[in-house]
Design a protein around this motif. Structure first.
Motif, short mmCIF file in Angstrom:
data_model
loop_
_atom_site.label_atom_id
_atom_site.label_comp_id
_atom_site.label_asym_id
_atom_site.label_seq_id
_atom_site.Cartn_x
_atom_site.Cartn_y
_atom_site.Cartn_z
N ALA A 1 0.81 -1.22 0.00
CA ALA A 1 0.00 0.00 0.00
C ALA A 1 0.85 1.27 0.00
O ALA A 1 1.95 1.31 0.54
N GLY A 2 0.31 2.31 -0.64
CA GLY A 2 0.95 3.62 -0.66
C GLY A 2 2.04 3.71 -1.72
O GLY A 2 1.85 3.27 -2.86
N VAL A 3 3.19 4.28 -1.34
CA VAL A 3 4.27 4.52 -2.30
C VAL A 3 5.55 3.81 -1.89
O VAL A 3 6.63 4.10 -2.41
N ASP A 4 5.46 2.84 -0.95
CA ASP A 4 6.65 2.22 -0.37
C ASP A 4 7.05 0.90 -0.99
O ASP A 4 8.09 0.34 -0.63
N ASP A 5 6.27 0.37 -1.92
CA ASP A 5 6.64 -0.88 -2.56
C ASP A 5 7.97 -0.69 -3.30
O ASP A 5 8.18 0.34 -3.95
N PRO A 6 8.90 -1.65 -3.20
CA PRO A 6 10.19 -1.52 -3.88
C PRO A 6 10.07 -1.32 -5.40
O PRO A 6 10.97 -0.76 -6.02
N ARG A 7 8.96 -1.76 -5.98
CA ARG A 7 8.77 -1.61 -7.44
C ARG A 7 8.10 -0.30 -7.81
O ARG A 7 7.96 0.02 -9.00
N PHE A 8 7.67 0.46 -6.80
CA PHE A 8 6.81 1.61 -7.07
C PHE A 8 7.51 2.71 -7.87
O PHE A 8 6.94 3.24 -8.83
N GLU A 9 8.72 3.07 -7.49
CA GLU A 9 9.40 4.19 -8.15
C GLU A 9 9.58 3.91 -9.64
O GLU A 9 9.37 4.81 -10.47
N ALA A 10 9.94 2.68 -10.00
CA ALA A 10 10.11 2.34 -11.41
C ALA A 10 8.79 2.46 -12.16
O ALA A 10 8.75 2.94 -13.30
N GLN A 11 7.69 2.08 -11.51
CA GLN A 11 6.39 2.18 -12.14
C GLN A 11 5.97 3.63 -12.31
O GLN A 11 5.39 4.02 -13.32
N GLY B 1 -6.12 9.83 3.70
CA GLY B 1 -5.37 8.77 4.36
C GLY B 1 -4.53 7.91 3.44
O GLY B 1 -3.93 6.93 3.90
N GLN B 2 -4.46 8.26 2.16
CA GLN B 2 -3.73 7.47 1.17
C GLN B 2 -2.54 8.28 0.66
O GLN B 2 -2.67 9.45 0.30
N ASP B 3 -1.35 7.65 0.63
CA ASP B 3 -0.15 8.32 0.12
C ASP B 3 -0.07 8.17 -1.40
O ASP B 3 -0.19 7.06 -1.92
N PHE B 4 0.16 9.31 -2.06
CA PHE B 4 0.29 9.35 -3.53
C PHE B 4 1.61 9.99 -3.91
O PHE B 4 2.14 10.84 -3.18
N ARG B 5 2.13 9.62 -5.07
CA ARG B 5 3.21 10.38 -5.69
C ARG B 5 2.59 11.16 -6.85
O ARG B 5 1.85 10.60 -7.66
N ARG B 6 2.93 12.45 -6.91
CA ARG B 6 2.27 13.36 -7.85
C ARG B 6 3.28 14.03 -8.75
O ARG B 6 4.38 14.38 -8.33
N VAL B 7 2.91 14.22 -10.01
CA VAL B 7 3.73 14.99 -10.95
C VAL B 7 2.80 15.84 -11.81
O VAL B 7 1.68 15.44 -12.12
N SER B 8 3.27 17.04 -12.14
CA SER B 8 2.52 17.91 -13.05
C SER B 8 3.24 17.95 -14.39
O SER B 8 4.47 17.86 -14.44
N LEU B 9 2.46 18.07 -15.46
CA LEU B 9 3.02 18.14 -16.79
C LEU B 9 2.29 19.19 -17.60
O LEU B 9 1.09 19.41 -17.40
#
Length: 200
Positions: free
Chosen positions: A83-93, A125-133
């Motif tokens: 859950a959230g943004v802590d999975d080891p595969r998350f950043e690559a995705q 209550g949910q962690d997200f990673r956000r980017v603007s384009l």
């Protein structure tokens, strides 16, 4: 002297009515940006992506007068996601989601692609990673402000891709947050339609 009073009084009144030359004219009214709570999002359709590539899941499209939002639920055929943004595969995705847009630009679908800052935010209550384009369409030359929010929830990836025709509303962050809050409460798996149209 008494005969001069009416003339002096008239002159004083007229001089008081004249607008001072140093004061600029009032600015034209600026239309107010839609405030959070005033944007109504309409469910449009659902698209099943598994037939094209297993692991891509399903997406739901919502539209309003300020733009559109696609909600993606998928697992990339990689099993359970933490859950959230802590999975080891998350950043690559997450980086892959950004590269999708850059690749579309390289293939000529977009004339310009500008990637903005990346940040982690917490919504409902949910962690997200956000980017603007910032994107300029190659054919129409229209500019769009786009935002991607990615997280893992209930073992799968959950992505919100939001697009607003530039210039985006001044309170676009509040509009985006409000949509995500409501969508998380109602359940991303349940689009607001009794029988969604599934495109294959």
């Amino acid at each position: 002297m008494t005969k001069l009073w009416p003339a002096l009084l008239a002159a004083a009144l007229l001089s008081g009515c004249a607008a001072p030359t140093a004061t600029p004219p009032p600015a034209a009214p600026v239309p107010a940006a839609p405030a959070a709570g005033t944007v109504t999002w309409q469910y449009m359709r659902s698209t099943w992506h598994e037939a094209r590539q297993p692991g891509l899941g399903i997406s739901h499209r919502y539209q309003s007068r300020v733009g559109w939002i696609d909600v993606y639920l998928y697992d990339m055929n990689q099993g359970h996601w933490q859950a959230g943004v802590d999975d080891p595969r998350f950043e690559a995705q997450f980086q892959s989601s950004v590269e999708e847009i850059r690749l579309a630009g390289a293939r000529g679908f977009y004339a310009e692609v500008e990637v903005g800052p990346i940040s982690d935010v917490r919504i409902e209550g949910q962690d997200f990673r956000r980017v603007s384009l910032r994107i300029v369409h190659a054919v129409t030359r229209k500019a769009y402000e786009s935002f991607t929010f990615l997280t893992a929830r209930n073992g799968r990836l959950l992505k919100y891709r939001m697009s607003f025709e530039a210039p985006a509303p001044a309170d676009v962050d509040a509009i985006a947050r409000e949509f995500i809050e409501r969508n998380l409460r109602s359940g991303p798996d349940m689009p607001r339609a009794a029988h969604p149209l599934l495109d294959t």
